[in-house]
Design a protein around this motif. Structure first.
Motif, short mmCIF file in Angstrom:
data_model
loop_
_atom_site.label_atom_id
_atom_site.label_comp_id
_atom_site.label_asym_id
_atom_site.label_seq_id
_atom_site.Cartn_x
_atom_site.Cartn_y
_atom_site.Cartn_z
N MET A 1 4.09 -11.28 -7.79
CA MET A 1 3.19 -10.54 -8.81
C MET A 1 4.22 -10.59 -10.66
O MET A 1 5.04 -10.36 -10.92
N HIS A 2 3.05 -10.30 -11.53
CA HIS A 2 3.76 -10.36 -12.69
C HIS A 2 4.96 -8.83 -12.71
O HIS A 2 4.48 -7.81 -12.05
N LYS A 3 5.24 -9.36 -13.88
CA LYS A 3 7.35 -8.06 -13.93
C LYS A 3 6.77 -7.87 -15.28
O LYS A 3 6.96 -8.07 -16.13
N VAL A 4 7.37 -6.53 -15.59
CA VAL A 4 7.06 -5.94 -16.37
C VAL A 4 8.72 -4.86 -16.25
O VAL A 4 9.05 -4.08 -15.65
N LEU A 5 9.32 -4.98 -17.56
CA LEU A 5 10.07 -4.48 -17.95
C LEU A 5 10.14 -3.01 -19.18
O LEU A 5 9.87 -3.53 -20.08
N ILE A 6 10.44 -1.68 -18.45
CA ILE A 6 10.46 -0.52 -19.16
C ILE A 6 11.75 0.02 -19.38
O ILE A 6 12.64 0.29 -18.75
N LEU A 7 12.08 -0.13 -21.32
CA LEU A 7 13.17 0.46 -21.78
C LEU A 7 13.05 1.90 -22.09
O LEU A 7 12.47 1.85 -23.20
N GLY A 8 13.36 2.62 -21.35
CA GLY A 8 13.49 3.90 -21.45
C GLY A 8 13.05 4.74 -20.43
O GLY A 8 12.21 4.75 -20.07
N GLY A 9 13.90 5.92 -20.15
CA GLY A 9 13.71 7.20 -19.35
C GLY A 9 12.65 8.16 -20.09
O GLY A 9 12.31 9.02 -18.99
N GLY A 10 12.66 8.35 -20.90
CA GLY A 10 11.40 9.66 -21.04
C GLY A 10 10.37 9.85 -21.33
O GLY A 10 9.26 9.14 -20.23
N ILE A 11 9.59 10.07 -21.58
CA ILE A 11 8.23 11.15 -21.39
C ILE A 11 7.76 9.80 -21.24
O ILE A 11 6.55 9.38 -20.27
N LEU A 20 1.40 1.54 -15.13
CA LEU A 20 1.03 0.67 -14.64
C LEU A 20 1.22 -0.55 -13.30
O LEU A 20 1.02 -0.81 -12.64
N ARG A 21 1.81 1.11 -12.93
CA ARG A 21 2.25 0.50 -11.38
C ARG A 21 1.08 0.79 -10.76
O ARG A 21 0.32 0.25 -9.49
N LYS A 22 -0.06 1.87 -11.40
CA LYS A 22 -1.28 2.30 -10.48
C LYS A 22 -2.06 0.93 -10.93
O LYS A 22 -2.85 1.31 -10.01
N GLN A 23 -1.80 0.16 -11.89
CA GLN A 23 -2.65 -1.46 -12.10
C GLN A 23 -2.08 -2.22 -10.93
O GLN A 23 -2.41 -3.32 -10.92
N GLY A 24 -0.97 -2.37 -10.29
CA GLY A 24 -0.55 -3.32 -8.81
C GLY A 24 0.83 -3.85 -9.88
O GLY A 24 0.98 -4.40 -9.59
N VAL A 25 1.33 -3.75 -11.37
CA VAL A 25 2.01 -4.11 -11.88
C VAL A 25 3.98 -4.39 -10.92
O VAL A 25 3.93 -3.20 -10.66
N ALA A 26 4.53 -4.82 -10.50
CA ALA A 26 6.00 -4.46 -10.66
C ALA A 26 7.04 -4.21 -12.03
O ALA A 26 6.36 -4.81 -12.68
N VAL A 27 6.95 -3.11 -11.41
CA VAL A 27 7.97 -2.64 -12.66
C VAL A 27 9.26 -2.46 -12.62
O VAL A 27 9.72 -1.61 -11.56
N GLU A 28 10.33 -2.19 -14.14
CA GLU A 28 11.36 -1.96 -13.69
C GLU A 28 11.50 -1.14 -15.00
O GLU A 28 11.31 -1.18 -15.74
N LEU A 29 12.25 0.12 -14.31
CA LEU A 29 11.94 1.14 -16.10
C LEU A 29 14.18 0.99 -16.20
O LEU A 29 15.00 1.48 -14.86
N VAL A 30 14.51 0.60 -17.35
CA VAL A 30 15.87 0.83 -17.59
C VAL A 30 16.32 2.41 -18.36
O VAL A 30 15.95 2.74 -19.21
N SER A 31 16.98 3.27 -17.55
CA SER A 31 16.86 4.32 -18.37
C SER A 31 18.83 4.72 -18.87
O SER A 31 19.28 4.05 -17.65
#
Length: 383
Positions: A1-11, A20-31
């Motif tokens: 599965m593709h991996k996405v890194l999101i930087l920031g836990g704001g809006i 991205l999760r609704k599209q079935g992509v693996a997501v890691e959120l860093v906050s």
């Protein structure tokens, strides 16, 4: 599965993670914080209209609901050439298929800024403001000064709306207590017509309300410094204040400024219409971290951060994950949109390149904005 890194836990960061999760992509959120603080609702905390605990959503709840992983850590370095992200506790990350930067922005530094408190600063500052307001009410009288600053390198980085809203809410609060006449209330800003980007109708209506509510103004003078008992302007005139709420203009995030990412003169990340960072394939920037392109009146707002986040999610899926859909640009959707709350009502403000609206909404407007707050939280936790 593709991996996405999101930087920031704001809006913006949370919106990107959910999309991205609704599209079935693996997501890691860093906050850096473990909760999403809903800044548009923070205006009610200082006057007791809302509790601090009700203005945030634990990121752990959002992670469980939407199925993304959560890392509580601070981003300390970004390298666009090596495609690496360095976190303070967990070190270097370089395995993500792509990255969404939603780190927000830093604030411009003013001499003596420690003598002010901001409704758009750290979430805890709203409680500091509450304590200061309560102390001033206990004292029984005083001078109150609210204002916001500008960024000459990027006029879109101004955030004055929450200052106006809190100012009106404090007026309403003091009026309900029957002590408004004991306080001098002044609004200040370095620009000649603060709030003019909302449109002529909104600006004129607000000026009329200022006059009706016996507010004074100090416009068009640059701020030299803040002192414990007031503000000093460039011409050395002073504005006395026992309570000073000031929202500095945004500036490029300190981590972005130290990086080799493409930036404008204010330190915001250069992106194209599809939120792609210039020259860095697979990396996107949304919200306050990004440099906006568009009309002179453009402004950074929460709803635009969400739009950019959704667009980035779709565009990344089209470019990298084979989704069959048109790419989405943010510039055609640029607008100013807000329900400016006043405690006993509100004004609906809308502006785009074709039209501008200001609709007074006595009484019902206040509850409309309150209802939006409930909807926002429910939409993130249940929908």
């Amino acid at each position: 599965m593709h991996k996405v890194l999101i930087l920031g836990g704001g809006i913006g960061g949370v919106a990107a993670a959910i999309a991205l999760r609704k599209q079935g992509v693996a997501v890691e959120l860093v906050s850096e914080r473990d909760y999403l603080f809903i800044y548009p609702l923070a205006i009610w905390i200082p006057t007791g209209g809302a509790q601090f605990r009700d203005i945030g959503i634990p990121l752990s709840k959002l992670a469980r609901k939407h199925g993304f992983s959560l890392t509580i850590d601070k981003v300390i370095a970004l390298d666009s050439e090596r495609k690496t992200v360095t976190l303070e506790k967990t070190g270097v990350r370089d395995s993500a298929a792509f990255v969404v930067i939603a780190l927000g922005a830093s604030k411009m530094k003013h001499d003596g800024i420690e003598h002010t408190t901001s409704i758009c600063g750290k979430p805890e500052d709203s409680l500091v403001l509450k304590a200061k307001i309560e102390a001033l009410i206990e004292r029984g009288s005083g001078s109150i000064a609210f204002g916001f600053g500008g960024n000459p390198n990027d006029p879109s980085a101004v955030r004055g709306g929450p200052g106006f809203e809190l100012f009106f809410n404090l007026h309403h609060h003091l009026t309900k207590l029957g002590i408004r006449e004991r306080f001098e209330m002044t609004f200040f800003a370095p620009m000649a017509e603060p709030g003019a980007r909302m449109g002529k109708r909104a600006f004129s209506a607000m000026a009329a309300m200022f006059e009706a509510d016996n507010f004074t103004t100090r416009y068009g003078k640059k701020i030299s410094r803040f002192e414990a008992d007031g503000i000093v302007f460039e011409d050395q005139s002073r504005l006395k204040s026992d309570l000073c709420m000031f929202i500095p203009a945004s500036d490029g995030h300190e981590t972005v400024r130290r990086s080799n990412l493409p930036q404008n003169s204010a330190g915001f990340i250069r992106i194209d219409d599809y939120c792609r960072i210039e020259g860095v394939r697979g990396w996107y920037a949304v919200g306050d971290a990004a440099a906006l392109e568009g009309p002179e009146w453009k402004a950074k707002q929460g709803h635009l951060a969400e739009l950019m986040a959704h667009n980035a999610a779709v565009n990344a899926s089209v470019e990298h994950f084979g989704r069959k859909e048109e790419m989405r640009g943010y510039q055609e959707h640029l607008n100013i949109l807000c329900v400016m709350d006043m405690g006993d009502g509100a004004g609906f403000v809308y502006k785009n390149s074709k039209r501008e609206l200001f609709i007074p909404m006595p009484v019902v407007g206040h509850w409309l904005k309150k209802s939006w707050g409930h909807y926002y939280k429910l939409s993130k936790l249940w929908l």
